[in-house]
Motif scaffolding. Sequence first.
Motif, PDB file in Angstrom:
ATOM      1  N   LYS A  84      35.532  25.944  31.462  1.00 51.40           N
ATOM      2  CA  LYS A  84      36.560  26.463  32.641  1.00 51.40           C
ATOM      3  C   LYS A  84      37.304  26.395  32.344  1.00 51.40           C
ATOM      4  N   ASN A  85      38.319  27.794  32.962  1.00 50.96           N
ATOM      5  CA  ASN A  85      39.697  28.597  32.521  1.00 50.96           C
ATOM      6  C   ASN A  85      40.008  27.696  33.467  1.00 50.96           C
ATOM      7  N   LEU A  86      41.272  27.471  33.452  1.00 48.96           N
ATOM      8  CA  LEU A  86      42.247  27.366  34.531  1.00 48.96           C
ATOM      9  C   LEU A  86      43.178  28.633  34.513  1.00 48.96           C
ATOM     10  N   VAL A  87      42.653  29.314  36.660  1.00 49.67           N
ATOM     11  CA  VAL A  87      43.364  30.613  36.973  1.00 49.67           C
ATOM     12  C   VAL A  87      44.121  30.028  37.700  1.00 49.67           C
ATOM     13  N   ASP A  88      45.214  30.734  38.416  1.00 50.51           N
ATOM     14  CA  ASP A  88      46.024  30.880  39.143  1.00 50.51           C
ATOM     15  C   ASP A  88      45.470  31.934  40.121  1.00 50.51           C
ATOM     16  N   THR A  89      44.052  31.349  41.133  1.00 56.16           N
ATOM     17  CA  THR A  89      43.318  32.473  42.377  1.00 56.16           C
ATOM     18  C   THR A  89      44.685  33.563  43.273  1.00 56.16           C
ATOM     19  N   LYS A  90      46.031  33.335  43.391  1.00 53.90           N
ATOM     20  CA  LYS A  90      46.236  34.246  43.691  1.00 53.90           C
ATOM     21  C   LYS A  90      46.972  35.461  43.214  1.00 53.90           C
ATOM     22  N   THR A  91      47.459  34.952  41.680  1.00 49.61           N
ATOM     23  CA  THR A  91      47.335  36.164  40.986  1.00 49.61           C
ATOM     24  C   THR A  91      47.374  36.611  40.301  1.00 49.61           C
ATOM     25  N   CYS A  92      45.690  35.718  39.833  1.00 51.15           N
ATOM     26  CA  CYS A  92      44.546  36.603  38.843  1.00 51.15           C
ATOM     27  C   CYS A  92      45.218  36.598  37.411  1.00 51.15           C
ATOM     28  N   THR A  93      45.841  35.345  37.354  1.00 48.14           N
ATOM     29  CA  THR A  93      46.131  35.169  36.229  1.00 48.14           C
ATOM     30  C   THR A  93      45.755  33.351  34.948  1.00 48.14           C
ATOM     31  N   LEU A  94      45.426  33.633  33.912  1.00 49.52           N
ATOM     32  CA  LEU A  94      45.326  32.339  33.441  1.00 49.52           C
ATOM     33  C   LEU A  94      46.421  31.607  33.453  1.00 49.52           C
ATOM     34  N   VAL A  95      46.447  30.583  34.022  1.00 47.29           N
ATOM     35  CA  VAL A  95      48.019  29.202  33.975  1.00 47.29           C
ATOM     36  C   VAL A  95      48.209  29.029  32.329  1.00 47.29           C
ATOM     37  N   SER A  96      49.561  29.169  32.220  1.00 48.02           N
ATOM     38  CA  SER A  96      49.955  28.318  31.027  1.00 48.02           C
ATOM     39  C   SER A  96      50.991  27.319  31.577  1.00 48.02           C
ATOM     40  N   LEU A  97      50.817  25.916  30.845  1.00 47.93           N
ATOM     41  CA  LEU A  97      51.327  24.895  31.041  1.00 47.93           C
ATOM     42  C   LEU A  97      52.933  24.873  29.598  1.00 47.93           C
ATOM     43  N   ILE A 104      38.147  27.804  36.639  1.00 49.01           N
ATOM     44  CA  ILE A 104      36.627  28.831  37.175  1.00 49.01           C
ATOM     45  C   ILE A 104      35.928  29.204  35.869  1.00 49.01           C
ATOM     46  N   ASP A 105      34.620  30.021  35.949  1.00 51.33           N
ATOM     47  CA  ASP A 105      34.208  30.044  34.786  1.00 51.33           C
ATOM     48  C   ASP A 105      34.193  31.569  34.564  1.00 51.33           C
ATOM     49  N   MET A 106      34.568  31.555  32.561  1.00 52.43           N
ATOM     50  CA  MET A 106      35.228  33.282  32.799  1.00 52.43           C
ATOM     51  C   MET A 106      34.361  33.693  32.934  1.00 52.43           C
ATOM     52  N   ARG A 107      32.872  34.164  33.397  1.00 50.62           N
ATOM     53  CA  ARG A 107      31.991  34.659  33.425  1.00 50.62           C
ATOM     54  C   ARG A 107      32.572  35.171  34.194  1.00 50.62           C
ATOM     55  N   GLN A 108      33.282  34.801  35.533  1.00 46.55           N
ATOM     56  CA  GLN A 108      33.112  35.036  36.599  1.00 46.55           C
ATOM     57  C   GLN A 108      34.490  35.806  37.349  1.00 46.55           C
ATOM     58  N   ILE A 109      35.411  35.359  36.724  1.00 48.71           N
ATOM     59  CA  ILE A 109      36.769  35.691  36.580  1.00 48.71           C
ATOM     60  C   ILE A 109      37.634  37.239  35.334  1.00 48.71           C
ATOM     61  N   GLY A 110      36.952  36.906  34.189  1.00 40.58           N
ATOM     62  CA  GLY A 110      36.591  37.778  33.316  1.00 40.58           C
ATOM     63  C   GLY A 110      37.029  39.417  33.762  1.00 40.58           C
ATOM     64  N   PRO A 111      35.850  39.749  34.253  1.00 40.32           N
ATOM     65  CA  PRO A 111      36.479  41.097  34.696  1.00 40.32           C
ATOM     66  C   PRO A 111      37.660  41.523  35.521  1.00 40.32           C
ATOM     67  N   GLN A 112      38.455  40.411  36.269  1.00 38.18           N
ATOM     68  CA  GLN A 112      39.413  40.659  37.222  1.00 38.18           C
ATOM     69  C   GLN A 112      40.440  40.416  36.143  1.00 38.18           C
ATOM     70  N   LEU A 113      40.469  39.764  34.838  1.00 38.80           N
ATOM     71  CA  LEU A 113      42.029  39.926  35.127  1.00 38.80           C
ATOM     72  C   LEU A 113      42.446  40.565  33.104  1.00 38.80           C
ATOM     73  N   PRO A 114      43.414  41.044  32.954  1.00 33.84           N
ATOM     74  CA  PRO A 114      43.699  42.425  32.280  1.00 33.84           C
ATOM     75  C   PRO A 114      43.062  41.740  30.926  1.00 33.84           C
ATOM     76  N   PRO A 115      43.092  43.087  30.204  1.00 32.13           N
ATOM     77  CA  PRO A 115      42.362  42.587  29.589  1.00 32.13           C
ATOM     78  C   PRO A 115      42.830  42.364  27.816  1.00 32.13           C
ATOM     79  N   THR A 116      44.188  41.990  27.340  1.00 35.76           N
ATOM     80  CA  THR A 116      44.771  41.044  26.452  1.00 35.76           C
ATOM     81  C   THR A 116      44.509  39.502  27.300  1.00 35.76           C
TER      82      THR A 116
END
Length: 304
Positions: free
Chosen positions: A39-52, A99-111
């Motif tokens: 699963k990918n680490l996602v910020d659920t408030k901003t609906c973006t991938l978290v990068s450290l 979060i599983d990318m299959r769940q969150i992927g459609p909500q993320l910006p395309p890039t």
Amino acid sequence: MLHYTEMHLNRASSERKSNDWIIAQMRGESHWLLIDDDKNLVDTKTCTLVSLSFDQVKELHLDNAVFLGLDGQKSYFALDISKYADKNTLQIPSSAEFIDMRQIGPQLPPTMASVGVLAKGLCYWHNTHQYCGRCGSKNHSVEAGHARKCLNSDCRHMTFPRTDPAVIMLVTHLFSDGIERCLLGRQAQWSEGVYSTLAGFVDPAETLEQAVIREVKEEANIDVDKVKYLASQPWPFPSSLMLGFIAQATTTDIAVEQDELEHAQWFSRADLDSFLEWGIDAPGFKLTRKDSISRYLIEYWRAS
């Protein structure tokens, strides 16, 4: 534009083979995408991938870090922390969740979604290819995570990430009533009411066109011709490349094999207008996910 196809990173295929270059990228302006239990680490408030940052991950074991690519001067890495005992020491936003990318992927910006599935796909490959396929010995990550090398000194076999080609096709037919319909089917394990285009993996020594014809015949007993390629989409769930086609049926009597499909049916454009969206918890026919090439093919036909 198909989802997961807008990869903007420069993969730096030549440079990443240099260990010194990779170390310099890590210690520079690097962004680290974490994977845990596929699963990918996602910020659920901003609906973006978290990068450290590198400082936030440098105490972890980075031998298995995977270089994803460059965005200008920024380097992106993926790090699977599934087996790390010290992962709970990471300082991540309180709103972050794996979060599983299959769940969150459609909500993320395309890039962002494209980078996310690349990270997920490469980490999955490493997890499922820990041993040499030639001699069975343990192997390890090399070339910044884009290959694995056997540790057996008598073998040293190199393995590279594999993508499984699969054809996916919208089959159409102009019926005697003057209405053109498309063939959609569903598998028993899918959510209630969801119908999709037919699909299947390409066999060895088979062309893509032959695969389309064979799969439609196997799944629905429909004969097709005039097979036309439309588009492709990476689909690392877990490791496929979907090759999209449209084809014309020369027969119309459906007979499904229960081990392939639960049901298949011809639908007109007017029929599809009454379909609900995927994910809606209500009875009735439903379209496939908006991020899928199946949906792309359906919408291509509806608009034609």
